[in-house]
Scaffold this motif. Structure first.
Motif, PDB file in Angstrom:
ATOM      1  N   ASN A  59       0.803  -1.223   0.000  1.00  0.00           N
ATOM      2  CA  ASN A  59       0.000   0.000   0.000  1.00  0.00           C
ATOM      3  C   ASN A  59       0.837   1.275   0.000  1.00  0.00           C
ATOM      4  O   ASN A  59       0.309   2.374  -0.076  1.00  0.00           O
ATOM      5  CB  ASN A  59      -0.942   0.014   1.211  1.00  0.00           C
ATOM      6  N   ILE A  60       2.153   1.125   0.092  1.00  0.00           N
ATOM      7  CA  ILE A  60       3.054   2.277   0.065  1.00  0.00           C
ATOM      8  C   ILE A  60       4.140   2.014  -0.971  1.00  0.00           C
ATOM      9  O   ILE A  60       4.754   0.938  -0.991  1.00  0.00           O
ATOM     10  CB  ILE A  60       3.708   2.528   1.440  1.00  0.00           C
ATOM     11  N   LYS A  61       4.390   2.984  -1.825  1.00  0.00           N
ATOM     12  CA  LYS A  61       5.439   2.855  -2.833  1.00  0.00           C
ATOM     13  C   LYS A  61       6.797   3.017  -2.152  1.00  0.00           C
ATOM     14  O   LYS A  61       7.092   4.060  -1.554  1.00  0.00           O
ATOM     15  CB  LYS A  61       5.265   3.928  -3.911  1.00  0.00           C
ATOM     16  N   ILE A  62       7.622   1.970  -2.210  1.00  0.00           N
ATOM     17  CA  ILE A  62       8.967   2.013  -1.643  1.00  0.00           C
ATOM     18  C   ILE A  62       9.965   1.869  -2.786  1.00  0.00           C
ATOM     19  O   ILE A  62       9.898   0.920  -3.574  1.00  0.00           O
ATOM     20  CB  ILE A  62       9.179   0.896  -0.606  1.00  0.00           C
ATOM     21  N   LYS A  63      10.877   2.813  -2.887  1.00  0.00           N
ATOM     22  CA  LYS A  63      11.866   2.802  -3.962  1.00  0.00           C
ATOM     23  C   LYS A  63      13.263   2.604  -3.384  1.00  0.00           C
ATOM     24  O   LYS A  63      13.618   3.185  -2.359  1.00  0.00           O
ATOM     25  CB  LYS A  63      11.838   4.127  -4.742  1.00  0.00           C
ATOM     26  N   TYR A  64      14.058   1.790  -4.066  1.00  0.00           N
ATOM     27  CA  TYR A  64      15.477   1.654  -3.747  1.00  0.00           C
ATOM     28  C   TYR A  64      16.265   2.483  -4.753  1.00  0.00           C
ATOM     29  O   TYR A  64      16.084   2.355  -5.961  1.00  0.00           O
ATOM     30  CB  TYR A  64      15.908   0.193  -3.812  1.00  0.00           C
ATOM     31  N   HIS A  65      17.147   3.342  -4.239  1.00  0.00           N
ATOM     32  CA  HIS A  65      17.957   4.200  -5.101  1.00  0.00           C
ATOM     33  C   HIS A  65      19.416   4.049  -4.679  1.00  0.00           C
ATOM     34  O   HIS A  65      19.730   4.040  -3.491  1.00  0.00           O
ATOM     35  CB  HIS A  65      17.508   5.657  -4.957  1.00  0.00           C
ATOM     36  N   PHE A  66      20.315   3.917  -5.647  1.00  0.00           N
ATOM     37  CA  PHE A  66      21.741   3.788  -5.346  1.00  0.00           C
ATOM     38  C   PHE A  66      22.474   5.052  -5.754  1.00  0.00           C
ATOM     39  O   PHE A  66      22.327   5.524  -6.887  1.00  0.00           O
ATOM     40  CB  PHE A  66      22.340   2.587  -6.087  1.00  0.00           C
ATOM     41  N   GLU A  67      23.253   5.601  -4.821  1.00  0.00           N
ATOM     42  CA  GLU A  67      24.067   6.782  -5.108  1.00  0.00           C
ATOM     43  C   GLU A  67      25.535   6.446  -4.831  1.00  0.00           C
ATOM     44  O   GLU A  67      25.933   6.221  -3.686  1.00  0.00           O
ATOM     45  CB  GLU A  67      23.629   7.962  -4.232  1.00  0.00           C
ATOM     46  N   LYS A  68      26.342   6.421  -5.879  1.00  0.00           N
ATOM     47  CA  LYS A  68      27.737   6.002  -5.738  1.00  0.00           C
ATOM     48  C   LYS A  68      28.641   7.108  -5.192  1.00  0.00           C
ATOM     49  O   LYS A  68      29.689   6.812  -4.594  1.00  0.00           O
ATOM     50  CB  LYS A  68      28.273   5.511  -7.080  1.00  0.00           C
ATOM     51  N   GLU A  69      28.266   8.376  -5.384  1.00  0.00           N
ATOM     52  CA  GLU A  69      29.092   9.476  -4.872  1.00  0.00           C
ATOM     53  C   GLU A  69      28.969   9.497  -3.355  1.00  0.00           C
ATOM     54  O   GLU A  69      27.895   9.707  -2.809  1.00  0.00           O
ATOM     55  CB  GLU A  69      28.629  10.813  -5.458  1.00  0.00           C
ATOM     56  N   GLN A  70      30.107   9.279  -2.669  1.00  0.00           N
ATOM     57  CA  GLN A  70      30.040   9.141  -1.220  1.00  0.00           C
ATOM     58  C   GLN A  70      29.769  10.473  -0.540  1.00  0.00           C
ATOM     59  O   GLN A  70      30.452  11.455  -0.776  1.00  0.00           O
ATOM     60  CB  GLN A  70      31.342   8.550  -0.681  1.00  0.00           C
ATOM     61  N   GLY A  71      28.758  10.485   0.320  1.00  0.00           N
ATOM     62  CA  GLY A  71      28.379  11.698   1.045  1.00  0.00           C
ATOM     63  C   GLY A  71      26.875  11.775   1.170  1.00  0.00           C
ATOM     64  O   GLY A  71      26.151  11.619   0.180  1.00  0.00           O
ATOM     65  N   VAL A  72      26.404  12.003   2.396  1.00  0.00           N
ATOM     66  CA  VAL A  72      24.965  11.915   2.669  1.00  0.00           C
ATOM     67  C   VAL A  72      24.143  12.885   1.829  1.00  0.00           C
ATOM     68  O   VAL A  72      23.033  12.574   1.399  1.00  0.00           O
ATOM     69  CB  VAL A  72      24.693  12.115   4.176  1.00  0.00           C
ATOM     70  N   HIS A  73      24.682  14.073   1.558  1.00  0.00           N
ATOM     71  CA  HIS A  73      23.894  15.047   0.805  1.00  0.00           C
ATOM     72  C   HIS A  73      23.855  14.734  -0.685  1.00  0.00           C
ATOM     73  O   HIS A  73      22.905  15.129  -1.370  1.00  0.00           O
ATOM     74  CB  HIS A  73      24.395  16.466   1.069  1.00  0.00           C
ATOM     75  N   TYR A  74      24.853  14.029  -1.197  1.00  0.00           N
ATOM     76  CA  TYR A  74      24.744  13.516  -2.565  1.00  0.00           C
ATOM     77  C   TYR A  74      23.587  12.527  -2.637  1.00  0.00           C
ATOM     78  O   TYR A  74      22.808  12.515  -3.601  1.00  0.00           O
ATOM     79  CB  TYR A  74      26.042  12.831  -2.994  1.00  0.00           C
ATOM     80  N   ALA A  75      23.485  11.679  -1.608  1.00  0.00           N
ATOM     81  CA  ALA A  75      22.410  10.687  -1.571  1.00  0.00           C
ATOM     82  C   ALA A  75      21.050  11.370  -1.481  1.00  0.00           C
ATOM     83  O   ALA A  75      20.078  10.918  -2.099  1.00  0.00           O
ATOM     84  CB  ALA A  75      22.621   9.745  -0.388  1.00  0.00           C
ATOM     85  N   ARG A  76      20.957  12.441  -0.718  1.00  0.00           N
ATOM     86  CA  ARG A  76      19.689  13.172  -0.610  1.00  0.00           C
ATOM     87  C   ARG A  76      19.334  13.852  -1.933  1.00  0.00           C
ATOM     88  O   ARG A  76      18.200  13.765  -2.410  1.00  0.00           O
ATOM     89  CB  ARG A  76      19.780  14.216   0.503  1.00  0.00           C
ATOM     90  N   ASN A  77      20.282  14.551  -2.497  1.00  0.00           N
ATOM     91  CA  ASN A  77      20.004  15.312  -3.722  1.00  0.00           C
ATOM     92  C   ASN A  77      19.601  14.416  -4.887  1.00  0.00           C
ATOM     93  O   ASN A  77      18.668  14.733  -5.632  1.00  0.00           O
ATOM     94  CB  ASN A  77      21.234  16.136  -4.116  1.00  0.00           C
ATOM     95  N   SER A  78      20.285  13.301  -5.067  1.00  0.00           N
ATOM     96  CA  SER A  78      19.966  12.443  -6.206  1.00  0.00           C
ATOM     97  C   SER A  78      18.629  11.736  -6.002  1.00  0.00           C
ATOM     98  O   SER A  78      17.883  11.521  -6.957  1.00  0.00           O
ATOM     99  CB  SER A  78      21.083  11.438  -6.459  1.00  0.00           C
ATOM    100  N   ALA A  79      18.306  11.385  -4.749  1.00  0.00           N
ATOM    101  CA  ALA A  79      17.007  10.762  -4.486  1.00  0.00           C
ATOM    102  C   ALA A  79      15.880  11.745  -4.744  1.00  0.00           C
ATOM    103  O   ALA A  79      14.806  11.365  -5.231  1.00  0.00           O
ATOM    104  CB  ALA A  79      16.951  10.261  -3.050  1.00  0.00           C
ATOM    105  N   ALA A  80      16.109  13.007  -4.446  1.00  0.00           N
ATOM    106  CA  ALA A  80      15.083  14.022  -4.691  1.00  0.00           C
ATOM    107  C   ALA A  80      14.706  14.084  -6.164  1.00  0.00           C
ATOM    108  O   ALA A  80      13.547  14.340  -6.515  1.00  0.00           O
ATOM    109  CB  ALA A  80      15.571  15.387  -4.207  1.00  0.00           C
ATOM    110  N   LYS A  81      15.672  13.813  -7.035  1.00  0.00           N
ATOM    111  CA  LYS A  81      15.426  13.899  -8.478  1.00  0.00           C
ATOM    112  C   LYS A  81      14.482  12.802  -8.980  1.00  0.00           C
ATOM    113  O   LYS A  81      13.848  12.970 -10.021  1.00  0.00           O
ATOM    114  CB  LYS A  81      16.755  13.837  -9.234  1.00  0.00           C
ATOM    115  N   ILE A  82      14.393  11.699  -8.253  1.00  0.00           N
ATOM    116  CA  ILE A  82      13.484  10.628  -8.689  1.00  0.00           C
ATOM    117  C   ILE A  82      12.190  10.619  -7.867  1.00  0.00           C
ATOM    118  O   ILE A  82      11.366   9.728  -8.025  1.00  0.00           O
ATOM    119  CB  ILE A  82      14.165   9.242  -8.614  1.00  0.00           C
TER     120      ILE A  82
END
Length: 231
Positions: A59-82
């Motif tokens: 009942n909830i859409k759960i997405k897995y996203h991989f961000e290779k650039e090390q750093g928490v804010h890279y992971a946040r920014n790229s996830a925001a794009k999807i």
């Protein structure tokens, strides 16, 4: 109004399970949110854990996203794009959400259409009983905690706002991308920039409004290792 919950993670699969579970049963939020786990090069079983959640939770859409650039804010920014939400909600993999967290945050934005970004209460869940000086002096940014004696609701300019930490931050999609998202911060152990503070500065420069509501609550799990003077 749909909200995208974005959780960056790095080698904390057991903690991530607790965080994910806390976001699965948000009250009054049927079909109004998605969860994006942004894996920042984990070498543990993070991907497997997310896959298991996806197979069980329908009942909830759960997405897995991989961000290779090390750093928490890279992971946040790229996830925001999807993401697909009109509100982006950022948290961490050591947090536990109150069941009313998202509904109260959505209500806050609905009631304040000019609001760009907001936070709420961040309370501690200590792994062990903390020393007295932790409780006395450190219910603040050092442990990403929000003081519990603040006004119930506040919408203000940057100069007056309480700290907004990226472990409990909601922001309108257009404001996030207009400001360029989070700045780099700790990258592979090297400090390159000002992270979430940089985002706040960019929002301020564009005259966006900041907000705080005590009705939206999250808990920060704090291990014994963070309760020392050295830390």
């Amino acid at each position: 109004m749909k909200i995208s919950v974005i959780i960056p993670t790095f080698n904390r699969s057991e903690s991530l399970i607790r965080t994910l579970n806390s976001f699965l049963y948000q009250k009054e939020m049927d079909n109004q949110y998605e969860i994006i786990v942004s894996d920042n090069n984990s070498t543990d079983n993070t991907k497997k854990i997310v896959s298991e959640f996806k197979s069980i939770i329908k009942n909830i859409k759960i997405k897995y996203h991989f961000e290779k650039e090390q750093g928490v804010h890279y992971a946040r920014n790229s996830a925001a794009k999807i993401s697909t939400g009109s509100i982006l909600y950022f948290t961490d993999d050591d947090m536990e959400a109150d069941p009313n967290l998202l509904s109260e945050m959505i209500n806050f934005f609905n009631e304040n259409p000019n609001l760009a970004t907001a936070t709420g209460i961040v309370l501690p869940k200590f792994e062990v009983e903390p020393p007295f000086w932790i409780n006395k002096y450190l219910d603040n940014q050092y442990l990403s905690l929000t003081r519990n004696n603040l006004p119930w609701i506040k919408v203000v300019s940057f100069e007056e706002v309480v700290g907004i930490y990226s472990c409990h931050q909601a922001i309108r999609r257009e404001a996030f991308f207009d400001s360029g998202g989070f700045n780099p911060e700790n990258t592979k152990g090297i400090w390159l920039g000002d992270g979430e503070t940089g985002l706040m500065k960019k929002l301020r420069k564009r005259n966006y409004l900041f907000g705080f509501t005590r009705k939206s609550i999250i808990y920060h799990h704090i291990p014994k290792t963070r309760l020392t003077r050295e830390y």
